[in-house]
Design a protein around this motif. Sequence first.
Motif, mmCIF file in Angstrom:
data_model
loop_
_atom_site.group_PDB
_atom_site.id
_atom_site.type_symbol
_atom_site.label_atom_id
_atom_site.label_comp_id
_atom_site.label_asym_id
_atom_site.label_seq_id
_atom_site.Cartn_x
_atom_site.Cartn_y
_atom_site.Cartn_z
ATOM 1 N N THR A 228 33.968 -43.744 -22.256
ATOM 2 C CA THR A 228 33.095 -44.907 -22.152
ATOM 3 C C THR A 228 33.649 -45.824 -21.087
ATOM 4 O OG1 THR A 228 32.416 -44.803 -24.476
ATOM 5 C CG2 THR A 228 32.143 -46.903 -23.356
ATOM 6 N N GLN B 101 23.480 -44.528 -20.462
ATOM 7 C CA GLN B 101 23.775 -45.708 -19.658
ATOM 8 C C GLN B 101 22.931 -46.905 -20.053
ATOM 9 O OE1 GLN B 101 24.876 -45.891 -15.569
ATOM 10 N NE2 GLN B 101 24.543 -43.688 -15.279
ATOM 11 N N THR B 102 23.550 -48.074 -19.982
ATOM 12 C CA THR B 102 22.838 -49.347 -19.985
ATOM 13 C C THR B 102 22.949 -49.891 -18.575
ATOM 14 O OG1 THR B 102 23.381 -49.772 -22.299
ATOM 15 C CG2 THR B 102 22.689 -51.658 -20.963
ATOM 16 N N SER C 274 25.157 -50.265 -13.074
ATOM 17 C CA SER C 274 25.523 -49.851 -14.424
ATOM 18 C C SER C 274 26.327 -50.946 -15.112
ATOM 19 C CB SER C 274 26.352 -48.563 -14.381
ATOM 20 O OG SER C 274 25.604 -47.495 -13.855
ATOM 21 N N THR D 26 37.256 -52.755 -14.124
ATOM 22 C CA THR D 26 36.647 -51.639 -14.856
ATOM 23 C C THR D 26 37.589 -51.198 -15.964
ATOM 24 O OG1 THR D 26 35.710 -50.886 -12.753
ATOM 25 C CG2 THR D 26 35.523 -49.389 -14.617
ATOM 26 N N CYS E 175 27.265 -50.409 -18.768
ATOM 27 C CA CYS E 175 28.119 -49.603 -19.639
ATOM 28 C C CYS E 175 27.647 -48.155 -19.583
ATOM 29 C CB CYS E 175 28.073 -50.132 -21.064
ATOM 30 S SG CYS E 175 29.218 -49.311 -22.201
ATOM 31 N N TRP E 176 28.599 -47.235 -19.578
ATOM 32 C CA TRP E 176 28.283 -45.818 -19.386
ATOM 33 C C TRP E 176 29.161 -44.988 -20.319
ATOM 34 C CZ3 TRP E 176 30.573 -42.751 -14.764
ATOM 35 C CH2 TRP E 176 30.056 -41.443 -14.750
ATOM 36 N N THR E 177 28.518 -44.111 -21.076
ATOM 37 C CA THR E 177 29.240 -43.221 -21.996
ATOM 38 C C THR E 177 28.847 -41.772 -21.722
ATOM 39 O OG1 THR E 177 29.357 -44.882 -23.749
ATOM 40 C CG2 THR E 177 29.646 -42.597 -24.404
ATOM 41 N N SER F 118 33.166 -49.397 -18.951
ATOM 42 C CA SER F 118 32.547 -50.719 -18.866
ATOM 43 C C SER F 118 32.835 -51.294 -17.487
ATOM 44 C CB SER F 118 33.104 -51.651 -19.952
ATOM 45 O OG SER F 118 32.478 -52.915 -19.891
#
Length: 261
Positions: A54, A255-256, A202, A94, A204-206, A56
Amino acid sequence: MTLARILIEAQQPQIEIPATWGQGRATYGGLVAAILLARLRAVVGTDLPLRSATISFVAPAEAGQATLHAEVLRQGKSVIQAEARLIQAGQVQTVLLASFGRARASSIEIAPSRSMIEMKQPTDVQAFPYIAGLMPEFLQHIDMRWAKGKPPFSGATRPDFAGWMRYQQPFEGFEISALLGLIDAWPPSVLPMYKTPAPASSLCWTVEFLDDISGYQSTDYWGYQVKTDAAAEGYEHSEALIWDHAGKLVAISRQTVTIFA
């Protein structure tokens, strides 16, 4: 600077981020994630498969000097939880949280329920051209081939798309950090609906990895399909599936994204 060289240098606590991997006012997020994962793997070791990561994006990471802080949060019999941070001018830019897990015997085994969609093969699709000055600098390093859906800013009536990806320049030792860096190359899923360029980034990305990727080469193409779950109030929520060239599901990405238009 090549990706392979960057990932070698990322194994140390200090790194110089090259300007040729820019994305607007920031460094390409996929490269930043790959750098942090490479640093973590240097601390944790490379024998444990990565199960999830994850990322951020706290602030834009810029080209130039950066400090990489890596820490093991907990080490169990099978799983290691670890964190890496990219720091510039004393500020965290990050954060990456990663879960590494050794394979264990289990009485439950469920194969992925989603199959690769039908789309043209990469050799039957024209590579997305890089246009200097009009496109983010990092795209010069990516071989991206649209196979389904519309490209960004084409005024499409629907979001979402699919295609193929790999790095432009072949290199030895393709591993999980390189794949993580590749997955983020595609634009936010709603950008095809815009008629003119709209900034987006982006938040947040998981990414969840379903299997070990050892044995793959940098010349292999990876399939990508994204689906928008929702978009409102300047935020987009989407899910992408990543397959190997034979149609095996290898990763799920969520992704958000912030949209400034």
